[in-house]
Design a protein around this motif. Sequence first.
Motif, PDB file in Angstrom:
ATOM      1  N   UNK A 126     -15.334 -19.446  22.807  1.00 49.83           N
ATOM      2  CA  UNK A 126     -14.663 -18.547  21.783  1.00 49.83           C
ATOM      3  C   UNK A 126     -13.821 -17.385  22.558  1.00 49.83           C
ATOM      4  N   UNK A 127     -13.452 -17.637  23.912  1.00 52.01           N
ATOM      5  CA  UNK A 127     -12.522 -16.991  24.528  1.00 52.01           C
ATOM      6  C   UNK A 127     -11.108 -17.170  24.130  1.00 52.01           C
ATOM      7  N   UNK A 128     -10.351 -16.102  23.776  1.00 46.99           N
ATOM      8  CA  UNK A 128      -8.964 -16.253  23.187  1.00 46.99           C
ATOM      9  C   UNK A 128      -7.818 -16.696  24.254  1.00 46.99           C
ATOM     10  N   UNK A 129      -8.034 -16.358  25.487  1.00 45.91           N
ATOM     11  CA  UNK A 129      -7.050 -16.878  26.430  1.00 45.91           C
ATOM     12  C   UNK A 129      -7.037 -18.308  26.516  1.00 45.91           C
ATOM     13  N   UNK A 130      -8.212 -19.195  26.285  1.00 49.02           N
ATOM     14  CA  UNK A 130      -8.086 -20.538  25.994  1.00 49.02           C
ATOM     15  C   UNK A 130      -7.456 -21.102  24.790  1.00 49.02           C
ATOM     16  N   UNK A 131      -7.269 -20.234  23.695  1.00 47.21           N
ATOM     17  CA  UNK A 131      -6.594 -20.673  22.682  1.00 47.21           C
ATOM     18  C   UNK A 131      -5.125 -20.411  22.870  1.00 47.21           C
ATOM     19  N   UNK A 132      -4.872 -19.439  23.570  1.00 47.34           N
ATOM     20  CA  UNK A 132      -3.382 -19.046  23.763  1.00 47.34           C
ATOM     21  C   UNK A 132      -2.822 -20.125  24.784  1.00 47.34           C
ATOM     22  N   UNK A 133      -3.344 -20.831  25.685  1.00 42.66           N
ATOM     23  CA  UNK A 133      -2.990 -21.716  26.563  1.00 42.66           C
ATOM     24  C   UNK A 133      -3.067 -22.995  25.781  1.00 42.66           C
ATOM     25  N   UNK A 134      -3.992 -23.250  25.052  1.00 39.47           N
ATOM     26  CA  UNK A 134      -3.848 -24.556  24.290  1.00 39.47           C
ATOM     27  C   UNK A 134      -2.603 -24.681  23.363  1.00 39.47           C
ATOM     28  N   UNK A 135      -2.133 -23.519  22.584  1.00 41.80           N
ATOM     29  CA  UNK A 135      -1.152 -23.419  22.006  1.00 41.80           C
ATOM     30  C   UNK A 135       0.108 -23.605  22.835  1.00 41.80           C
ATOM     31  N   UNK A 136       0.200 -22.912  23.857  1.00 41.16           N
ATOM     32  CA  UNK A 136       1.317 -23.253  24.697  1.00 41.16           C
ATOM     33  C   UNK A 136       1.554 -24.511  25.198  1.00 41.16           C
ATOM     34  N   UNK A 137       0.411 -25.243  25.705  1.00 44.87           N
ATOM     35  CA  UNK A 137       0.634 -26.277  25.905  1.00 44.87           C
ATOM     36  C   UNK A 137       0.880 -27.618  24.942  1.00 44.87           C
ATOM     37  N   UNK A 138       0.398 -27.209  23.707  1.00 46.08           N
ATOM     38  CA  UNK A 138       0.535 -28.003  22.632  1.00 46.08           C
ATOM     39  C   UNK A 138       2.006 -27.869  22.147  1.00 46.08           C
ATOM     40  N   UNK A 139       2.620 -26.641  22.103  1.00 50.93           N
ATOM     41  CA  UNK A 139       3.999 -26.490  21.888  1.00 50.93           C
ATOM     42  C   UNK A 139       5.039 -27.402  22.829  1.00 50.93           C
ATOM     43  N   UNK A 140       4.639 -27.562  24.076  1.00 47.28           N
ATOM     44  CA  UNK A 140       5.524 -28.427  25.246  1.00 47.28           C
ATOM     45  C   UNK A 140       5.598 -29.753  24.644  1.00 47.28           C
ATOM     46  N   UNK A 141       4.567 -30.582  23.987  1.00 47.75           N
ATOM     47  CA  UNK A 141       4.842 -31.769  23.621  1.00 47.75           C
ATOM     48  C   UNK A 141       4.243 -31.871  22.251  1.00 47.75           C
ATOM     49  N   UNK A 142       5.435 -31.467  21.143  1.00 50.00           N
ATOM     50  CA  UNK A 142       4.822 -31.472  19.913  1.00 50.00           C
ATOM     51  C   UNK A 142       4.271 -33.030  19.314  1.00 50.00           C
ATOM     52  N   UNK A 143       4.911 -33.829  19.794  1.00 54.84           N
ATOM     53  CA  UNK A 143       4.690 -35.409  19.449  1.00 54.84           C
ATOM     54  C   UNK A 143       4.348 -36.230  20.575  1.00 54.84           C
ATOM     55  N   UNK A 144       3.490 -37.021  20.585  1.00 55.31           N
ATOM     56  CA  UNK A 144       3.127 -37.944  21.676  1.00 55.31           C
ATOM     57  C   UNK A 144       4.292 -39.016  21.653  1.00 55.31           C
ATOM     58  N   UNK A 145       4.919 -38.825  22.987  1.00 59.11           N
ATOM     59  CA  UNK A 145       6.378 -39.566  23.050  1.00 59.11           C
ATOM     60  C   UNK A 145       6.455 -41.023  22.704  1.00 59.11           C
ATOM     61  N   UNK A 146       5.209 -41.848  22.701  1.00 57.29           N
ATOM     62  CA  UNK A 146       5.517 -43.342  22.169  1.00 57.29           C
ATOM     63  C   UNK A 146       5.829 -43.419  20.946  1.00 57.29           C
ATOM     64  N   UNK A 147       5.309 -42.597  19.960  1.00 59.86           N
ATOM     65  CA  UNK A 147       5.491 -42.513  18.702  1.00 59.86           C
ATOM     66  C   UNK A 147       6.767 -42.427  18.082  1.00 59.86           C
ATOM     67  N   UNK A 148       7.362 -43.620  17.593  1.00 57.08           N
ATOM     68  CA  UNK A 148       8.728 -43.900  17.119  1.00 57.08           C
ATOM     69  C   UNK A 148       9.564 -44.608  18.348  1.00 57.08           C
ATOM     70  N   UNK A 149       8.823 -44.793  19.450  1.00 54.72           N
ATOM     71  CA  UNK A 149       9.924 -45.224  20.518  1.00 54.72           C
ATOM     72  C   UNK A 149       9.487 -47.071  20.441  1.00 54.72           C
ATOM     73  N   UNK A 150      10.564 -47.630  20.976  1.00 58.20           N
ATOM     74  CA  UNK A 150      10.504 -49.075  21.153  1.00 58.20           C
ATOM     75  C   UNK A 150       9.490 -49.638  22.222  1.00 58.20           C
ATOM     76  N   UNK A 151       9.576 -48.924  23.241  1.00 63.38           N
ATOM     77  CA  UNK A 151       8.874 -49.187  24.569  1.00 63.38           C
ATOM     78  C   UNK A 151       8.472 -48.191  25.417  1.00 63.38           C
ATOM     79  N   UNK A 152       7.418 -48.537  26.302  1.00 61.90           N
ATOM     80  CA  UNK A 152       6.828 -47.464  27.360  1.00 61.90           C
ATOM     81  C   UNK A 152       6.423 -48.458  28.488  1.00 61.90           C
TER      82      UNK A 152
END
Length: 589
Positions: A126-152
Amino acid sequence: DRDHSGMRLPNKDLVDYGYGPGKGRPVYFCSGEPQVRGTYMNATTGVASTAGKFASCFALGAEVLQPFYPEFAQKIGAKADDAYQEGIKKPGACQTASVKSPYIYEEDNWVDDMQLGAAELYRATKNPKYLEQAIAYGRSEPVTPWMGADSARHYQWYPFMNMGHYRLAQTNNKRLSSEFIRNMRTGIQRTYEKAVESPFLHGIPYIWCSNNLTTAMLTQCRLYREITGDTTYEEMEAALRDWLFGCNPWGTSMVVELPLSGDYPAQPHSSLLYAGVGNTTGGLVDGPVYRTIFESLRGVNMDGINGKPGEEYKRFQPNQMVYHDAINDYSTNEPTMDGTACLTYYLSSLQKEGMQQDNSKPDRNIYQDGGIVRTDPSKKQITLVFTAADKADGADPILRTLKKHGIKGGFFFTGGFYERFPQVIQRLKADGHYMGGHSYGHLLYAAWENRDSLLVTRDEFEKDLLRSYETMRNAGITYKEASVYIPPYEYYNKQIAAWASNMGVQVINFTPGTLTNADYTTPDMKNYRSSQEIYDKVMEVEAREGLNGHIMLIHFGTEESRTDKFYDKPMEKLIKTLKKKGYTFVFPF
């Protein structure tokens, strides 16, 4: 890559990893730097992808294990944070090292791993620093890149779905929850836009391990629907699930031996199968790949095992992609742990949902090779069942004893018996006993020396069973009234049980151990058992472990040379004794 140096079991691993044959294997330290020990250099940029995965697993493990092993949970919880801090120090993706082969796990992304690590640590502390960091990381990649792609590239974006988004979508902050629900939905929508172009509503790129992507999207659809109640993508979710179980160009399940009555990967790329010690039952295989990928790979072929060629599905291969059920096609038919784990979650969630909808109680029967061999062991109840092929000399004493003690039994006869003894059948029906099948012609389904070696084809089995049900119908017994079945000779294997199940019939059999099924033996046989021996054995088992849930089989008729008939006085004596011990006699099916 030297794990692929031939098919062998772990205890027979003689590959030389640089220390001599079978002398040990290297472990590569996650240094955050590119690594190579042979021809090929990987593209490692940091340790965060590995550290984030470690952190999330250990943090969740600490939560799960806390009630059972609090000291151990505290220890791995601390290790979760240690690993996470290493990820912060050395951001970037950590790839596998390769010596001889050009094939490696080419992971490029890492913020999703750190996001989930931070989210799990936040849940744990329940340490809010982890939540802040999780949000920042999550905003760096909103969508997993293969979704909608043709190849990888191979495992380029891994894991194949973002569980960190799901964790953040569960927070009590409405704005934050909406943001990460939107991220989940965007990935699904991108996949959906590709899926509508497919007759199978399947918008997955056919790269190596495409079934991993299928199960990941299937799971993301499920979790999105669970959080939001939005059913927009429910049809695609169903199509993704059905793709894995046969609604695909090849008409085959992609899970080994599931369903056992259908077409499934019979020759997965597995050392277990190669060594002849079993199969990867329940394992999801890699799935189809683009034809261009398959044709560029080394060492793949359609050779099978034991002289049986692999299944090419030649008539059904689309131009774009291929799938083969062959032990040497490691690109499409190798069991994959990631997808199997994901699918295990999805199927268990469906089972739980279905039980809630149906108000179902847990199935407490005990199964062996797909057949029920014991009912609920928590209940002090016994089920009496009787089988016969061509003898009915026990009719009078059996019916008399059961009526006297108010017991309903189960009677399982061959089709020939139903035709030969119509008066006996009518007496049993009049007394309200269960009437079931025992095949038509009393076929032996499997070799005595090898239960897994079938002696009948599926077509022969089904024709015989249908003919059996036809004779029962002529005797006034409907299919719905006879949905459980005892195989001839009380001998079957999991394939027979699966074929029966596919026809809506559940195999049952006696509970082994009490020897009542030996009441057919005659004095000239080596395995002869007298009625007294049988009675004593039942009482011995009862005293040692109890008879709760036992299915007790007695033959409806025996050879004339056996004058010591168990179905006569010994059976009644047994019933009286067990009733005094508090057992009830029921037919619960």
